[in-house]
Write an enzyme that holds these catalytic residues in place. Sequence first.
Site, short mmCIF file in Angstrom:
data_model
loop_
_atom_site.label_atom_id
_atom_site.label_comp_id
_atom_site.label_asym_id
_atom_site.label_seq_id
_atom_site.Cartn_x
_atom_site.Cartn_y
_atom_site.Cartn_z
N HIS A 43 37.11 48.86 43.52
CA HIS A 43 37.90 47.65 43.74
C HIS A 43 37.37 46.86 44.92
CE1 HIS A 43 40.19 50.56 46.38
NE2 HIS A 43 40.30 49.50 47.17
N GLU A 76 42.61 44.39 45.27
CA GLU A 76 43.63 44.80 46.25
C GLU A 76 43.82 43.63 47.22
OE1 GLU A 76 42.28 48.03 48.77
OE2 GLU A 76 44.30 48.46 49.50
N HIS A 116 37.36 44.90 52.31
CA HIS A 116 36.43 45.98 51.98
C HIS A 116 36.08 45.98 50.50
CE1 HIS A 116 40.44 48.01 51.50
NE2 HIS A 116 39.88 48.51 50.41
CO CO Z 1 41.05 49.65 49.17
#
Ligand code: CO
Length: 134
Positions: free
Chosen positions: A79, A130, A7
């Site tokens: 992020h 991440e 994502h």
């Molecule tokens: Co995230």
Amino acid sequence: MLGRLNHVAIAVRDAKKAARIYGTAFGAEISDAVPLPEHGVTTVFVTLPNTKIEFIEPLGDASPIAKFVERNADGGIHHVCYDVPDIIAVRDRLIGEGARVLGDGQPKIGAHGKPVLFFHPKDFSGALVEIEQA
Ligand code: CO
């Protein structure tokens, strides 16, 4: 070692409101708002065919995105998250390459019920990264 783009996260003051146009204009599938107290955020996911957009809004006084949202009052990309097949092996390789893991370096359970870790933006061209156990 590097899997799908899981994502892209966009930090905003109101995640539900921010996601709305993806439903109304694009007809995308929008999740309910899910509070994640351990991460200090509430998330709303927009599902795309090949990835997701994760809207995050601050939750609680010590939210790690509170300052970001203060600085970016209209929201901003916060992020990117990549799937990895073995989060511990990838963490150790990244640390071996000089990347700085955030927090205590132990994976926490993320928004999808899977272990996640974050790495310092200064080690990734200005983008907070991440990684999520695939
Ligand atoms: Co995230």
